[in-house]
Design a protein around this motif. Structure first.
Motif, PDB file in Angstrom:
ATOM      1  N   UNK A 183      -2.892  21.598 -19.705  1.00  0.00           N
ATOM      2  CA  UNK A 183      -1.872  21.348 -20.662  1.00  0.00           C
ATOM      3  C   UNK A 183      -2.944  21.085 -21.982  1.00  0.00           C
ATOM      4  N   UNK A 184      -2.330  20.823 -23.105  1.00  0.00           N
ATOM      5  CA  UNK A 184      -3.246  20.490 -24.240  1.00  0.00           C
ATOM      6  C   UNK A 184      -3.683  19.057 -24.292  1.00  0.00           C
ATOM      7  N   UNK A 185      -2.812  18.235 -23.706  1.00  0.00           N
ATOM      8  CA  UNK A 185      -2.594  16.676 -23.905  1.00  0.00           C
ATOM      9  C   UNK A 185      -3.769  16.248 -22.625  1.00  0.00           C
ATOM     10  N   UNK A 186      -5.007  15.560 -23.304  1.00  0.00           N
ATOM     11  CA  UNK A 186      -5.678  15.067 -21.839  1.00  0.00           C
ATOM     12  C   UNK A 186      -5.149  14.193 -21.404  1.00  0.00           C
ATOM     13  N   UNK A 187      -4.203  13.375 -21.808  1.00  0.00           N
ATOM     14  CA  UNK A 187      -3.691  12.141 -21.035  1.00  0.00           C
ATOM     15  C   UNK A 187      -2.136  12.081 -21.304  1.00  0.00           C
ATOM     16  N   UNK A 188      -1.364  12.494 -20.413  1.00  0.00           N
ATOM     17  CA  UNK A 188       0.159  12.617 -20.797  1.00  0.00           C
ATOM     18  C   UNK A 188       0.628  11.135 -20.799  1.00  0.00           C
ATOM     19  N   UNK A 189       1.889  11.178 -21.649  1.00  0.00           N
ATOM     20  CA  UNK A 189       2.270   9.937 -22.161  1.00  0.00           C
ATOM     21  C   UNK A 189       2.778   9.106 -20.826  1.00  0.00           C
ATOM     22  N   UNK A 190       3.246   9.706 -19.858  1.00  0.00           N
ATOM     23  CA  UNK A 190       3.718   9.067 -18.598  1.00  0.00           C
ATOM     24  C   UNK A 190       2.740   8.194 -17.902  1.00  0.00           C
ATOM     25  N   UNK A 224       1.880   6.595  -6.975  1.00  0.00           N
ATOM     26  CA  UNK A 224       0.641   7.582  -7.197  1.00  0.00           C
ATOM     27  C   UNK A 224       1.073   8.922  -7.103  1.00  0.00           C
ATOM     28  N   UNK A 225       1.705   9.357  -5.896  1.00  0.00           N
ATOM     29  CA  UNK A 225       2.190  10.383  -5.532  1.00  0.00           C
ATOM     30  C   UNK A 225       3.217  11.102  -6.751  1.00  0.00           C
ATOM     31  N   UNK A 226       4.144  10.130  -7.009  1.00  0.00           N
ATOM     32  CA  UNK A 226       5.111  10.323  -8.256  1.00  0.00           C
ATOM     33  C   UNK A 226       4.308  10.654  -9.461  1.00  0.00           C
ATOM     34  N   UNK A 227       3.232   9.895  -9.846  1.00  0.00           N
ATOM     35  CA  UNK A 227       2.486  10.055 -11.064  1.00  0.00           C
ATOM     36  C   UNK A 227       1.984  11.425 -11.129  1.00  0.00           C
ATOM     37  N   UNK A 228       1.510  11.825  -9.775  1.00  0.00           N
ATOM     38  CA  UNK A 228       0.649  12.998  -9.879  1.00  0.00           C
ATOM     39  C   UNK A 228       1.579  14.096 -10.060  1.00  0.00           C
ATOM     40  N   UNK A 229       2.868  14.056  -9.404  1.00  0.00           N
ATOM     41  CA  UNK A 229       4.056  15.032  -9.792  1.00  0.00           C
ATOM     42  C   UNK A 229       4.188  15.415 -11.127  1.00  0.00           C
ATOM     43  N   UNK A 230       4.547  13.964 -11.623  1.00  0.00           N
ATOM     44  CA  UNK A 230       5.142  13.960 -13.154  1.00  0.00           C
ATOM     45  C   UNK A 230       3.862  14.667 -14.257  1.00  0.00           C
ATOM     46  N   UNK A 259       0.882  -1.206   0.025  1.00  0.00           N
ATOM     47  CA  UNK A 259      -0.063  -0.186  -0.072  1.00  0.00           C
ATOM     48  C   UNK A 259       0.874   1.231   0.042  1.00  0.00           C
ATOM     49  N   UNK A 260       1.816   1.227   0.823  1.00  0.00           N
ATOM     50  CA  UNK A 260       2.831   2.521   0.940  1.00  0.00           C
ATOM     51  C   UNK A 260       3.477   2.531  -0.512  1.00  0.00           C
ATOM     52  N   UNK A 261       3.780   1.548  -1.005  1.00  0.00           N
ATOM     53  CA  UNK A 261       4.599   1.553  -2.408  1.00  0.00           C
ATOM     54  C   UNK A 261       3.566   2.186  -3.427  1.00  0.00           C
ATOM     55  N   UNK A 262       2.314   1.719  -3.423  1.00  0.00           N
ATOM     56  CA  UNK A 262       1.446   2.171  -4.593  1.00  0.00           C
ATOM     57  C   UNK A 262       1.193   3.738  -4.169  1.00  0.00           C
ATOM     58  N   UNK A 263       1.086   4.112  -2.891  1.00  0.00           N
ATOM     59  CA  UNK A 263       0.935   5.379  -2.366  1.00  0.00           C
ATOM     60  C   UNK A 263       2.153   6.252  -3.097  1.00  0.00           C
TER      61      UNK A 263
END
Length: 115
Positions: free
Chosen positions: A55-62, A42-48, A35-39
């Motif tokens: 932005x103009x891209x609805x879903x970034x590539x990352x 997720x926090x990293x994905x939110x930052x990236x 759970x901590x790893x997923x958290x």
């Protein structure tokens, strides 16, 4: 005086109980670590992804790549995107149908128009 069978049964019961508690603690620890790893992922994905950025891209590539990895890891189907998704500024313009400009949304008017 208790028999040896009773003492060995009590010792066996105690050992089985301790094993069950040890197993439960191990499973709970693994679940908490996952759970901590997923958290943190997720926090990293939110930052990236720049959450809140316009932005103009609805879903970034990352995010798209992370979603594909997630689906593949769980044996789920991964949709094939033939072309890159158009940005918001490139979104197709809907051509109005005849009769859309009068904004009469009554049921009879709509039923007559669609026939």
């Amino acid at each position: 005086m208790p028999s040896e069978e009773f003492e060995s049964a009590a010792a066996s019961f105690k050992r089985i109980g301790q094993d069950a508690v040890t197993h439960a603690r191990r499973v709970a620890g693994n679940a908490k670590a996952r759970n901590q790893r997923h958290h943190s992922e997720n926090a990293d994905l939110l930052k990236r992804s720049g959450r809140g950025a316009k932005t103009g891209d609805p879903t970034p590539g990352t995010l798209r790549a992370a979603a594909e990895r997630f689906r593949r890891a769980r044996g789920l189907s991964v949709p094939v995107v033939p072309d890159p998704v158009p940005s918001r500024s490139q979104s197709p313009v809907r051509t109005p149908r005849p009769g859309d400009d009068d904004e009469d949304f009554s049921q009879m008017r709509i039923m007559q128009r669609d026939q």
